[in-house]
Structures are given as C-alpha cells and as structure tokens.
Design a protein around this motif. Structure first.
Motif, PDB file in Angstrom:
ATOM      1  N   VAL A   1      35.108  29.087  38.160  1.00 50.92           N
ATOM      2  CA  VAL A   1      34.963  30.265  37.302  1.00 50.92           C
ATOM      3  C   VAL A   1      34.434  31.423  38.152  1.00 50.92           C
ATOM      4  O   VAL A   1      33.412  31.296  38.831  1.00 50.92           O
ATOM      5  N   ASP A   2      35.156  32.529  38.142  1.00 53.19           N
ATOM      6  CA  ASP A   2      34.762  33.744  38.879  1.00 53.19           C
ATOM      7  C   ASP A   2      34.645  33.516  40.384  1.00 53.19           C
ATOM      8  O   ASP A   2      33.912  34.238  41.063  1.00 53.19           O
ATOM      9  N   ARG A   3      35.340  32.538  40.905  1.00 54.13           N
ATOM     10  CA  ARG A   3      35.320  32.340  42.347  1.00 54.13           C
ATOM     11  C   ARG A   3      36.613  31.684  42.811  1.00 54.13           C
ATOM     12  O   ARG A   3      37.410  31.196  42.016  1.00 54.13           O
ATOM     13  N   ALA A   4      36.795  31.698  44.128  1.00 49.93           N
ATOM     14  CA  ALA A   4      38.003  31.133  44.730  1.00 49.93           C
ATOM     15  C   ALA A   4      37.614  30.114  45.785  1.00 49.93           C
ATOM     16  O   ALA A   4      36.474  30.069  46.254  1.00 49.93           O
ATOM     17  N   THR A   5      38.585  29.285  46.161  1.00 49.44           N
ATOM     18  CA  THR A   5      38.357  28.317  47.224  1.00 49.44           C
ATOM     19  C   THR A   5      39.575  28.278  48.134  1.00 49.44           C
ATOM     20  O   THR A   5      40.715  28.442  47.686  1.00 49.44           O
ATOM     21  N   LEU A   6      39.318  28.082  49.419  1.00 45.68           N
ATOM     22  CA  LEU A   6      40.400  27.943  50.381  1.00 45.68           C
ATOM     23  C   LEU A   6      40.997  26.542  50.293  1.00 45.68           C
ATOM     24  O   LEU A   6      40.266  25.552  50.203  1.00 45.68           O
ATOM     25  N   LEU A   7      42.304  26.464  50.338  1.00 43.76           N
ATOM     26  CA  LEU A   7      43.009  25.198  50.364  1.00 43.76           C
ATOM     27  C   LEU A   7      43.521  24.955  51.783  1.00 43.76           C
ATOM     28  O   LEU A   7      43.524  25.868  52.611  1.00 43.76           O
ATOM     29  N   PRO A   8      43.959  23.747  52.098  1.00 46.16           N
ATOM     30  CA  PRO A   8      44.487  23.498  53.443  1.00 46.16           C
ATOM     31  C   PRO A   8      45.616  24.471  53.770  1.00 46.16           C
ATOM     32  O   PRO A   8      46.438  24.789  52.898  1.00 46.16           O
TER      33      PRO A   8
ATOM     34  N   GLY B   1      42.942  35.578  32.198  1.00 47.95           N
ATOM     35  CA  GLY B   1      43.217  34.248  31.677  1.00 47.95           C
ATOM     36  C   GLY B   1      44.109  33.387  32.535  1.00 47.95           C
ATOM     37  O   GLY B   1      44.453  32.266  32.143  1.00 47.95           O
ATOM     38  N   ARG B   2      44.469  33.880  33.718  1.00 44.44           N
ATOM     39  CA  ARG B   2      45.368  33.118  34.575  1.00 44.44           C
ATOM     40  C   ARG B   2      44.602  32.404  35.687  1.00 44.44           C
ATOM     41  O   ARG B   2      43.468  32.736  36.009  1.00 44.44           O
ATOM     42  N   VAL B   3      45.275  31.443  36.289  1.00 40.21           N
ATOM     43  CA  VAL B   3      44.780  30.745  37.466  1.00 40.21           C
ATOM     44  C   VAL B   3      45.753  31.103  38.593  1.00 40.21           C
ATOM     45  O   VAL B   3      46.957  30.858  38.476  1.00 40.21           O
ATOM     46  N   ASP B   4      45.255  31.707  39.659  1.00 38.89           N
ATOM     47  CA  ASP B   4      46.135  32.255  40.693  1.00 38.89           C
ATOM     48  C   ASP B   4      46.073  31.467  41.989  1.00 38.89           C
ATOM     49  O   ASP B   4      44.987  31.111  42.474  1.00 38.89           O
ATOM     50  N   LEU B   5      47.245  31.231  42.553  1.00 37.14           N
ATOM     51  CA  LEU B   5      47.384  30.588  43.856  1.00 37.14           C
ATOM     52  C   LEU B   5      47.986  31.612  44.808  1.00 37.14           C
ATOM     53  O   LEU B   5      49.093  32.102  44.583  1.00 37.14           O
ATOM     54  N   PHE B   6      47.216  31.964  45.862  1.00 35.19           N
ATOM     55  CA  PHE B   6      47.624  33.015  46.788  1.00 35.19           C
ATOM     56  C   PHE B   6      48.015  32.437  48.145  1.00 35.19           C
ATOM     57  O   PHE B   6      47.303  31.592  48.701  1.00 35.19           O
ATOM     58  N   PHE B   7      49.110  32.947  48.694  1.00 25.14           N
ATOM     59  CA  PHE B   7      49.536  32.648  50.060  1.00 25.14           C
ATOM     60  C   PHE B   7      49.510  33.982  50.800  1.00 25.14           C
ATOM     61  O   PHE B   7      50.277  34.896  50.466  1.00 25.14           O
ATOM     62  N   THR B   8      48.623  34.114  51.785  1.00 25.76           N
ATOM     63  CA  THR B   8      48.302  35.426  52.340  1.00 25.76           C
ATOM     64  C   THR B   8      48.262  35.428  53.859  1.00 25.76           C
ATOM     65  O   THR B   8      47.852  34.455  54.489  1.00 25.76           O
ATOM     66  N   GLN B   9      48.651  36.585  54.415  1.00 28.43           N
ATOM     67  CA  GLN B   9      48.415  36.853  55.828  1.00 28.43           C
ATOM     68  C   GLN B   9      48.409  38.363  56.034  1.00 28.43           C
ATOM     69  O   GLN B   9      48.937  39.124  55.220  1.00 28.43           O
TER      70      GLN B   9
ATOM     71  N   THR C   1      44.744  30.282  48.948  1.00 30.73           N
ATOM     72  CA  THR C   1      43.532  30.410  48.150  1.00 30.73           C
ATOM     73  C   THR C   1      43.830  30.140  46.687  1.00 30.73           C
ATOM     74  O   THR C   1      44.839  30.602  46.156  1.00 30.73           O
ATOM     75  N   LEU C   2      42.947  29.390  46.039  1.00 30.47           N
ATOM     76  CA  LEU C   2      43.049  29.135  44.604  1.00 30.47           C
ATOM     77  C   LEU C   2      41.915  29.857  43.895  1.00 30.47           C
ATOM     78  O   LEU C   2      40.749  29.661  44.215  1.00 30.47           O
ATOM     79  N   LEU C   3      42.272  30.710  42.945  1.00 32.54           N
ATOM     80  CA  LEU C   3      41.296  31.480  42.175  1.00 32.54           C
ATOM     81  C   LEU C   3      41.256  30.961  40.755  1.00 32.54           C
ATOM     82  O   LEU C   3      42.283  30.903  40.068  1.00 32.54           O
ATOM     83  N   GLY C   4      40.055  30.580  40.299  1.00 27.15           N
ATOM     84  CA  GLY C   4      39.894  30.092  38.937  1.00 27.15           C
ATOM     85  C   GLY C   4      39.922  31.216  37.918  1.00 27.15           C
ATOM     86  O   GLY C   4      40.171  32.379  38.235  1.00 27.15           O
ATOM     87  N   ILE C   5      39.656  30.868  36.671  1.00 23.87           N
ATOM     88  CA  ILE C   5      39.674  31.858  35.593  1.00 23.87           C
ATOM     89  C   ILE C   5      38.487  32.799  35.749  1.00 23.87           C
ATOM     90  O   ILE C   5      37.359  32.368  35.969  1.00 23.87           O
ATOM     91  N   GLN C   6      38.755  34.089  35.646  1.00 26.23           N
ATOM     92  CA  GLN C   6      37.697  35.091  35.756  1.00 26.23           C
ATOM     93  C   GLN C   6      37.163  35.463  34.388  1.00 26.23           C
ATOM     94  O   GLN C   6      37.925  35.603  33.425  1.00 26.23           O
TER      95      GLN C   6
END
Length: 251
Positions: free
Chosen positions: A100-107, A42-50, A59-64
């Motif tokens: 929904v069930d997917r993520a997108t790359l942000l700048p 039920g969460r919306v996740d914002l990931f900062f990764t390396q 990366t922003l992940l919508g609700i799964q």
C-alpha cells in the motif's frame, strides 16, 4: 506536455478484460527531470523502465491511498501494465498488502522481459498478453468477480452491505479479503474508485459532485484527502503535474 511526455494506452484483449485495465507507455523525451503527482486510482501497476541514467528494471506498485510524488528522469521510457485487483492472486500469486502506497523492485528478468522489449510497444503488449494468459487459472471465484463488477459498475458508490448481499459474501469476509490481499478496507477501495470516476468531470470544469457524494463539502473533503488539493486546484493542474489529468482524453 506533448513536447516533453509521450503517452499511449491500449485496452487488453477481451480474454484479459477482468484482470488488466490497460497497457500503456510513458516517455520523457526531454533532457530534464519531470516532477509529477500520481493520484490513487485503484490499480496495481507493473512498470518496465529504463533511461539514460538507469538500467532496465521492473517495479510493482501496490494500491495507492494518497497522492504520490514522482520524478520522471530524462529520456526515461516506461512500458506498464495496469492490473485490476482481481488479477493479483492469479498473476502474482501473492498478497500485495505490504505494498500500500509503496513499490518494490522485482528481478530484472521478471517474466523474461529485458531492455530489448522496450523497443516496440505492440510487441511488448503481445508478449505480456501471452504471459498473463498463461498464468490465469481456469476458474475464478465468482464471488470475487462479482464483487469487483459491482464496485466498477457503481463507480464505487455502493455500500459494503449491498456488496455482501449481491456477492453472497459476508461483510466480514469482504473486508478480510481486502485487508489480507490489498492492505486496505473495501470501503477505502470504493472511495478511491469513486474519486477516480470524478477525474473526467473535474477536468471538464464540473466542480460539483457528479458521483454519489453526500454534498459539496463532502466532495471537496474527499478530493483533498486523495489528491492533496481541492477540485479547483486539480482543474488548474499547474505545470501539468497531475499526470492522470494530463493524459485524460476528451469523452
């Protein structure tokens, strides 16, 4: 898991409690890929990764609505912010219905973060807190706030009719809001929250429904739908692949 994955989570400042569920970090400290399953929560996740093989990215992940397979690369470090859906319009100023069930790359410079911000978790949380606070509106629609307060207080065990009566929104308005903003129905979201509330019970070996499921058969069916496996298989958590179960702390 302790030897391979490092996990830490902290709760947000009280000013963000309605909007941010937690800040957390996850590090794969080994030199091998780690295959995991991420369950709907039920969460919306914002990931900062390396990692050693990946440049810094956001990366922003919508609700799964279904379990997702993920590979945690060797030496990957992720700092993340888990948002409650109430934050989406205010913080991102856009609908996430297409995520929904997917993520997108942000700048890569999103919110002016960079790889240097992954060196200290406390500093990251402080910077993120300041940024989110600067984005929040002075007022939030009380109907929406009430809507999510009711869903979380009931662990999702509430009907749309009850939500409508107590939030002073019609059922049509509630479902339109969920569909347009998040890409799923209000009932589907409530089912995810009820499922999430069962995580701790299942980890404690309580394989009979503790939440408001019709019966044992209904409980098993819903768990299989959202986890891909039965409650018993979740409890086993073979190879600790269900990442949320591996990071649960004793109550």
């Amino acid at each position: 898991m302790e030897n391979e994955l490092k996990y830490q989570a902290i709760k947000p400042d009280k000013s963000l409690a309605d909007f941010v569920e937690s800040f957390w970090l996850l590090q794969n400290q080994s030199d091998c890929n780690r295959e995991v399953v991420v369950l709907p929560d039920g969460r919306v996740d914002l990931f900062f990764t390396q990692s050693a093989t990946e440049p810094f990215h956001v990366t922003l992940l919508g609700i799964q609505t279904q379990p997702g397979q993920a590979t945690i690369a060797p030496l990957r470090q992720t700092y993340a912010i888990s948002f409650n859906p109430l934050a989406v319009q205010s913080v991102f100023q856009t609908s996430i219905a297409n995520l929904v069930d997917r993520a997108t790359l942000l700048p890569p410079n999103f919110w002016n973060f960079s790889a240097d911000d992954l060196n200290n978790f406390d500093s990251f949380c402080a910077k993120a807190t300041n940024k989110i606070q600067s984005l929040l509106p002075l007022e939030v629609d009380n109907r929406k706030r009430t809507l999510f307060d009711l869903i979380y207080a009931s662990n999702g065990a509430i009907t749309i009719k009850e939500l409508a009566a107590q939030s002073f929104w019609s059922r049509q308005q509630i479902n339109r809001y969920f569909d347009q903003q998040f890409g799923l129905t209000a009932k589907a979201y409530c089912n995810i929250i009820r499922f999430r509330a069962s995580f701790q019970h299942i980890k404690e070996g309580k394989l009979f429904p503790q939440q408001n499921f019709a019966d044992q058969s209904h409980f098993i069916k819903e768990v299989k739908k959202l986890a891909g496996v039965s409650p018993k298989e979740l409890l086993k958590n073979q190879n600790e692949r269900f990442i949320q179960f591996s990071t649960l702390r004793p109550t």
